[in-house]
Design an enzyme around this catalytic site. Structure first.
Site, PDB file in Angstrom:
ATOM      1  N   ASP A 382       0.827  -1.198   0.000  1.00  0.00           N
ATOM      2  CA  ASP A 382       0.000   0.000   0.000  1.00  0.00           C
ATOM      3  C   ASP A 382       0.868   1.256   0.000  1.00  0.00           C
ATOM      4  O   ASP A 382       1.739   1.416   0.859  1.00  0.00           O
ATOM      5  CB  ASP A 382      -0.908  -0.024   1.236  1.00  0.00           C
ATOM      6  CG  ASP A 382      -1.956   1.062   1.223  1.00  0.00           C
ATOM      7  OD1 ASP A 382      -2.821   1.025   0.340  1.00  0.00           O
ATOM      8  OD2 ASP A 382      -1.894   1.958   2.089  1.00  0.00           O
ATOM      9  N   GLU A 411       1.203  -0.658  -5.153  1.00  0.00           N
ATOM     10  CA  GLU A 411      -0.021   0.133  -5.283  1.00  0.00           C
ATOM     11  C   GLU A 411       0.375   1.594  -5.154  1.00  0.00           C
ATOM     12  O   GLU A 411       0.434   2.137  -4.058  1.00  0.00           O
ATOM     13  CB  GLU A 411      -1.040  -0.260  -4.209  1.00  0.00           C
ATOM     14  CG  GLU A 411      -2.388   0.417  -4.348  1.00  0.00           C
ATOM     15  CD  GLU A 411      -2.506   1.735  -3.579  1.00  0.00           C
ATOM     16  OE1 GLU A 411      -3.449   2.494  -3.845  1.00  0.00           O
ATOM     17  OE2 GLU A 411      -1.652   1.987  -2.708  1.00  0.00           O
ATOM     18  N   TYR A 523     -15.291   1.168   5.741  1.00  0.00           N
ATOM     19  CA  TYR A 523     -15.710   1.678   7.043  1.00  0.00           C
ATOM     20  C   TYR A 523     -16.920   0.959   7.614  1.00  0.00           C
ATOM     21  O   TYR A 523     -17.431   1.347   8.654  1.00  0.00           O
ATOM     22  CB  TYR A 523     -16.020   3.181   6.928  1.00  0.00           C
ATOM     23  CG  TYR A 523     -14.914   3.961   6.278  1.00  0.00           C
ATOM     24  CD1 TYR A 523     -13.732   4.238   6.953  1.00  0.00           C
ATOM     25  CD2 TYR A 523     -15.048   4.406   4.960  1.00  0.00           C
ATOM     26  CE1 TYR A 523     -12.709   4.942   6.338  1.00  0.00           C
ATOM     27  CE2 TYR A 523     -14.026   5.110   4.337  1.00  0.00           C
ATOM     28  CZ  TYR A 523     -12.864   5.377   5.029  1.00  0.00           C
ATOM     29  OH  TYR A 523     -11.848   6.074   4.427  1.00  0.00           O
TER      30      TYR A 523
END
Length: 651
Positions: A382, A411, A523
């Site tokens: 990430d 990424e 979330y």
């Protein structure tokens, strides 16, 4: 005395040969070229020296940590341009070099043959040749036998013919001394397993794989989903972070600063009192449950990719155990992660400039090694562009020297040169701008860049059509033809591509005016009907079947665009690495029906040198065959039914 002045002795000791314009090389050999184990590695170079003596050259190569070299001959083509190849069978980090030397015996032999043709006396020349045989060094047993026999024949008969035989020439090439042998610098090479080049990725959020609304999913729920994902033909299941999630500044639904009771938080806020990067979220299951999931994936012909996010929640154990690894503001408060204008109060970044950075590097390496021990061989990293490049180069090297089959996907949606820089220093695959390339000219221009030199030697693209962070504007209309067109483009233009779960269900509701999902499962926990009417699972299944059946679609570099007289249809031809499989695609970029001429007259298929012009094509979905007339075929695309035509070329 000027110490930079070159002495006569040092000049004489220098290499006799110039070895120039070596291919393949990345930044003059600073970074490794990438290839696939078991396939030939072709090398080219200009090799020359003064004079007219016969030159020989060879490729030498070995694993980086080995001591013994292997050799393959190079062949002169023209204008001092030499070529050769070698085939490392196993993945790993290698080095290769080029050696050149004067073949003194071949030079002598050529001179004698010229004198013979001119009718000149060669008696002294014959004695010189025989003398060279007596100075031959230890070659192989067969070569030694040939040298002894031919020398004896000459001494008994005085006839020069035994000295001019082809078998003696080959034996002396192996056995004679090479006083002017010159070796180039060592050049790095990374050999990966085939999955590094090709794969269909399915990204999913593990906690959303259950069946009960509001209930946290488990690895058992993930195992239950595997048959459906495998049926669609995916090779890699990529999991968003599976670690404990922090409580401090936990985000609520839709990235709300204040969470409601029961909100699960973002999986990227890694770490709590239950552990950090080497721990599992307790509601997902135990380490044994995870191992069972890995084993179940393998049984379905798939493997796991884990998200490696170098960031921590304020509750991560490292903040108490190693406070020196984190940076604080002048008032002593924690410095949270930022990506202006966004601020991530639930995340803090380690400080790679701290005085204890070496221990931090080792700890992160050990996290990767821990998951490798659990059976993970692929890591999606990430935001690697926000961490020091020197760290990633060190980490990837450390891991691949121990586990050469490990794959790292970068990424990084950032500036082009940064993305390419990450690929050069070691990332196996890279995210791309495909997600936003929608026009014909944009796609052609971008793919021409990615498949050209030097990018093709270090940058392996992975085309994701969407991600948890990105719902592109062109998908927000929810039109079936557009979803099919985008996944067809990704799956055929690139050898590696991916979708984020929900794409197959045509999920498309955005936050107004933004390229983000409304009610994002970053979330919250989502429960879906994976067989929801209107899904395109069967379409994706067909695409992945075609990819598996055609090696041409399992590579990216051997691609060229075809000229179509329609600005909303893109067409291209691809062929396999060995040339034996060729595929032509035509894909609509608009919802309108299109009828056009597909030119195939100069498309060829077959392994060299047996290349043949295409005489017919076979529709890879329907099986229908069409013979070429006047160098092509007339076709029609109805995007409402299928925006893509895929053909296998027949010769």
């Amino acid at each position: 005395m000027n110490k930079t002045t070159q002495t006569v002795e040092s000049a004489a000791a220098g290499g006799a040969f110039h070895i120039e314009d070596v291919f393949p090389l990345i930044e003059g050999g600073r970074f490794p070229v990438k290839r696939i184990a078991g396939e030939p590695v072709e090398v080219w170079a200009d090799i020359y020296r003064d004079g007219h003596d016969v030159v020989s050259a060879a490729l030498v190569w070995r694993r980086e940590r080995d001591r013994e070299w292997r050799r393959e001959p190079m062949v002169l083509h023209s204008n001092d341009r030499w070529g050769g190849s070698f085939v490392p069978e196993q993945p790993g980090r290698y080095v290769y070099a080029i050696e050149a030397w004067t073949d003194e015996f071949a030079t002598w032999r050529r001179g004698v043959e010229l004198k013979q043709k001119a009718g000149a006396d060669i008696n002294l020349d014959a004695l010189e040749g025989a003398g060279m045989l007596t100075k031959a060094q230890a070659g192989g047993q067969a070569a030694t036998s040939v040298i002894l026999k031919q020398c004896e024949d000459f001494l008994q008969t005085g006839d020069v013919a035994p000295l001019l035989s082809d078998e003696l020439k080959e034996a002396m090439a192996e056995s004679q001394s090479r006083p002017d042998l010159t070796r180039s610098a060592l050049f790095p090479l990374m050999l990966d397993r085939p999955r590094a080049r090709t794969g269909a990725w399915y990204e999913m959020v593990p906690r959303s794989q259950g069946n009960t609304p509001g209930q946290h999913g488990t690895f058992r729920d993930c195992i239950a989903r595997l048959p459906d994902i495998a049926d669609m033909g995916f090779d890699v299941i990529y999991l968003t972070p599976i670690h404990p999630i922090g409580h401090t500044n936990r985000k609520g639904r839709n990235n709300a600063v204040t969470p409601a009771e029961g909100d699960p938080g973002s999986p990227y806020a890694i770490g709590s009192e239950e552990g950090g990067h080497d721990a599992l979220h307790p509601q997902l299951g135990t380490l044994q449950d995870f191992r069972d999931f890995v084993a179940a994936c393998e049984q379905h012909g798939m493997e796991i990719a884990l998200d490696f996010a170098v960031q921590c929640s304020p509750d991560h154990p490292w903040l108490k155990q190693h406070p020196q690894w984190f940076r604080r503001r002048p008032d002593g408060s924690m410095r949270y992660a930022e990506n202006p204008p966004k601020k991530y109060e639930d995340i803090v970044n380690p400080d790679f400039s701290s005085q204890d950075a070496g221990a931090l590097w080792n700890a992160l390496r050990d996290v990767v090694l821990f998951w490798i021990e659990q059976g993970v061989k692929i890591f999606r990293v990430d935001n690697p562009h926000t961490k020091p490049f020197r760290f990633w180069e060190w980490l990837i090297r450390e891991i691949q020297l121990r586990h050469p089959d490990v794959i790292f996907l970068a990424e990084a949606f950032t500036r082009p040169k940064l993305m390419k820089g990450l690929a050069k220093l070691g990332f196996t695959q890279s995210y791309t701008y495909f997600t936003w390339r929608t026009q014909k000219w944009e796609l052609e221009q971008y793919l021409t860049e990615l498949t050209g030199y030097p990018e093709r030697d270090f940058y392996r693209p992975n085309f994701f059509v969407n991600t948890p962070d990105i719902l592109p504007y062109h998908l927000q209309g929810g039109e079936t033809w557009m979803f099919k067109s985008r996944v067809a483009l990704a799956a055929t233009l690139s050898a590696s591509y991916g979708i984020y779960n929900g794409f197959e269900l045509l999920e498309h509701e955005p936050i107004p005016g933004r390229e983000e999902y409304l009610d994002s499962e970053k979330y919250e926990i989502k429960v879906r009907d994976w067989n929801k009417p209107g899904n395109i699972k069967a379409y994706i299944r067909d695409l992945n079947r075609v990819r598996r059946d055609n090696a041409a679609l399992q590579q990216t570099s051997k691609l060229r665009f075809l000229t179509i007289d329609d600005g909303n249809v893109i067409s291209f031809a691809k062929e396999s690495v060995d040339g034996t499989n060729s595929v032509v695609a035509a894909i609509s970029l608009s919802r309108d029906a299109h009828e056009f001429w597909l030119p195939l007259g100069d498309v060829q298929t077959g392994a060299a040198p047996d290349r043949r012009n295409v005489v017919a094509v076979e529709n890879l979905i329907t099986g229908e065959r069409y013979a070429l007339e006047w160098g092509g075929i007339r076709v029609r695309i109805d995007p409402e039914r299928d925006p893509a035509l895929l053909f296998r070329c027949l010769a």
